[in-house]
Design an enzyme around this catalytic site. Structure first.
Site, PDB file in Angstrom:
ATOM      1  N   ASP A  82       0.831  -1.206   0.000  1.00  0.00           N
ATOM      2  CA  ASP A  82       0.000   0.000   0.000  1.00  0.00           C
ATOM      3  C   ASP A  82       0.871   1.264   0.000  1.00  0.00           C
ATOM      4  O   ASP A  82       1.830   1.350   0.778  1.00  0.00           O
ATOM      5  CB  ASP A  82      -0.874  -0.047   1.265  1.00  0.00           C
ATOM      6  CG  ASP A  82      -1.990   0.974   1.245  1.00  0.00           C
ATOM      7  OD1 ASP A  82      -2.466   1.331   0.146  1.00  0.00           O
ATOM      8  OD2 ASP A  82      -2.418   1.411   2.340  1.00  0.00           O
ATOM      9  N   HIS A  83       0.536   2.220  -0.845  1.00  0.00           N
ATOM     10  CA  HIS A  83       1.243   3.508  -0.906  1.00  0.00           C
ATOM     11  C   HIS A  83       2.758   3.366  -1.051  1.00  0.00           C
ATOM     12  O   HIS A  83       3.523   4.027  -0.342  1.00  0.00           O
ATOM     13  CB  HIS A  83       0.941   4.376   0.326  1.00  0.00           C
ATOM     14  CG  HIS A  83      -0.439   4.927   0.324  1.00  0.00           C
ATOM     15  ND1 HIS A  83      -0.837   5.926  -0.524  1.00  0.00           N
ATOM     16  CD2 HIS A  83      -1.535   4.595   1.047  1.00  0.00           C
ATOM     17  CE1 HIS A  83      -2.112   6.187  -0.314  1.00  0.00           C
ATOM     18  NE2 HIS A  83      -2.570   5.392   0.616  1.00  0.00           N
ATOM     19  N   HIS A 208      -9.778   5.250  -0.763  1.00  0.00           N
ATOM     20  CA  HIS A 208      -8.914   5.204   0.423  1.00  0.00           C
ATOM     21  C   HIS A 208      -9.634   5.897   1.578  1.00  0.00           C
ATOM     22  O   HIS A 208     -10.650   6.563   1.382  1.00  0.00           O
ATOM     23  CB  HIS A 208      -7.587   5.903   0.124  1.00  0.00           C
ATOM     24  CG  HIS A 208      -6.643   5.051  -0.685  1.00  0.00           C
ATOM     25  ND1 HIS A 208      -5.409   4.677  -0.239  1.00  0.00           N
ATOM     26  CD2 HIS A 208      -6.782   4.475  -1.908  1.00  0.00           C
ATOM     27  CE1 HIS A 208      -4.803   3.923  -1.146  1.00  0.00           C
ATOM     28  NE2 HIS A 208      -5.630   3.793  -2.185  1.00  0.00           N
ATOM     29  N   VAL A 231      -9.275   0.200   4.469  1.00  0.00           N
ATOM     30  CA  VAL A 231      -9.524   0.532   5.881  1.00  0.00           C
ATOM     31  C   VAL A 231      -8.272   0.197   6.693  1.00  0.00           C
ATOM     32  O   VAL A 231      -7.761  -0.927   6.589  1.00  0.00           O
ATOM     33  CB  VAL A 231     -10.717  -0.290   6.450  1.00  0.00           C
ATOM     34  CG1 VAL A 231     -11.021   0.145   7.883  1.00  0.00           C
ATOM     35  CG2 VAL A 231     -11.954  -0.149   5.581  1.00  0.00           C
ATOM     36  N   THR A 233      -7.169   2.669   9.881  1.00  0.00           N
ATOM     37  CA  THR A 233      -7.247   3.270  11.215  1.00  0.00           C
ATOM     38  C   THR A 233      -8.224   2.519  12.131  1.00  0.00           C
ATOM     39  O   THR A 233      -7.946   2.325  13.323  1.00  0.00           O
ATOM     40  CB  THR A 233      -7.667   4.755  11.084  1.00  0.00           C
ATOM     41  OG1 THR A 233      -6.708   5.402  10.237  1.00  0.00           O
ATOM     42  CG2 THR A 233      -7.696   5.453  12.425  1.00  0.00           C
TER      43      THR A 233
HETATM   44  P1  13P Z   1      -7.884   4.775   6.944  1.00  0.00           P
HETATM   45  O1  13P Z   1      -6.700   4.490   7.811  1.00  0.00           O
HETATM   46  O2  13P Z   1      -8.382   6.160   7.062  1.00  0.00           O
HETATM   47  O3  13P Z   1      -8.959   3.758   7.118  1.00  0.00           O
HETATM   48  O4  13P Z   1      -7.375   4.643   5.422  1.00  0.00           O
HETATM   49  C1  13P Z   1      -6.724   3.466   5.023  1.00  0.00           C
HETATM   50  C2  13P Z   1      -6.158   3.622   3.666  1.00  0.00           C
HETATM   51  O5  13P Z   1      -6.706   4.291   2.824  1.00  0.00           O
HETATM   52  C3  13P Z   1      -4.911   2.902   3.362  1.00  0.00           C
HETATM   53  O6  13P Z   1      -4.417   3.169   2.103  1.00  0.00           O
END
Ligand code: 13P
Length: 286
Positions: A82-83, A208, A231, A233
């Site tokens: 991710d990212h 996201h 998701v 957080t």
């Molecule tokens: P949140 O942490 O806001 O749920 O976003 C997760 C996310 O988009 C990871 O790329």
């Protein structure tokens, strides 16, 4: 069941009008919780590691966790980076068996984002790995990725066709009013923009910042073409909330008791998000 490229999951979701939930894991307990929840809901899922999680857990251990899940779990899943902002870690992820990588060139000028994203897509596709990219900038904070409100910018629907065509990506993360981390006020999604983007491309779209988006907004976004919701957080909040509460009990001396309860708390959150995405009971059809 197999660890599969993300496109296989995303195409099924797109055809059947639901979203594949992508969950950020931060440790082995999260990883096990996501798999357990997906099995309980018979749902396809994507397990996502940011570069911070890779630094913390290590590629070898992540590879081991994915191999264990592929051996024991009765659902299809993808392992997603991710990212990714660092090309070395993306290439390493591909070598270590990630079946999906995101190159986040969203902070770069348009041409530079295209140049690096298409390089990643070339390398990844040769290995059968799916690629997600980002156009526009999603605000908020997710591990090593921090974007202020000032820097953030919504995705321009007019730039989408050229970006998708020249990069060859398999899915596109769009900035439509969601943010990473906790919202200060209820998020207002720009559905008109999402609809305009959808009309410009058939590539699966990714939302996201899934934590804190109201359920009806998530459902509407899925009806307008979102095929994956991220998701992260919410999983941390469930994990940490449980640990804090459990630590008050001085009788608990065994960390496994603590972590088992935290794992159960994460399972509950993940199951709820799977159902919200409409991904439950889909595993057998993929
Ligand atoms: P949140 O942490 O806001 O749920 O976003 C997760 C996310 O988009 C990871 O790329």
């Amino acid at each position: 069941m197999p660890l599969v490229p993300a496109v296989r999951l995303l195409e099924h979701a797109q055809k059947n009008s639901y979203a594949v939930p992508g969950f950020n894991f931060h440790n082995m307990v999260d990883f096990q919780a996501i798999i357990a929840a997906a099995e309980a809901e018979a749902a396809p899922v994507m397990l996502m590691a940011t570069e911070d999680t890779i630094n913390f857990v290590g590629f070898d251990y992540i590879q081991g966790l994915a191999a264990a899940a592929a051996k024991t779990a009765g659902i299809h899943f993808a392992l997603h980076l991710d990212h990714g902002r660092n090309l070395d870690s993306i290439v390493k992820g591909i070598r270590y068996g990630f079946t999906s990588v995101m190159f986040d060139g969203s902070r770069l000028p348009f041409e530079e984002n295209i140049r690096l994203t298409s390089w990643v897509a070339d390398v990844a596709h040769k290995a059968g790995v799916s690629v997600e990219a980002e156009l526009g900038q999603i605000p908020g904070h997710e591990d090593n990725v921090s974007v202020s409100e000032q820097e953030a910018g919504m995705t321009d629907p007019n730039l989408v066709p050229e970006f998708v065509e020249r990069t060859g990506v398999d899915s596109l993360a769009v900035a439509i009013g969601t943010a990473h981390g906790l919202y200060k006020a209820e998020p207002r999604l720009d559905f008109a923009r999402l609809d305009a983007i959808r009309r410009k491309t058939s590539v699966p779209l990714v939302m996201h910042g899934g934590t804190g988006v109201p359920d009806d907004a998530v459902k509407k976004a899925i009806s307008l073409g979102i095929c994956k919701m991220n998701v992260g957080t919410d999983l941390r909040l469930a994990f940490m909330g449980c640990i804090r509460k459990t630590l008050e009990d001085q009788e608990i001396k065994d960390p496994r008791v603590l972590l088992k309860l935290a794992r159960e708390a994460v399972v509950e959150v993940v199951r709820g998000k799977i159902r919200l995405c409409g991904a439950n009971q889909r595993a057998g059809m993929i």
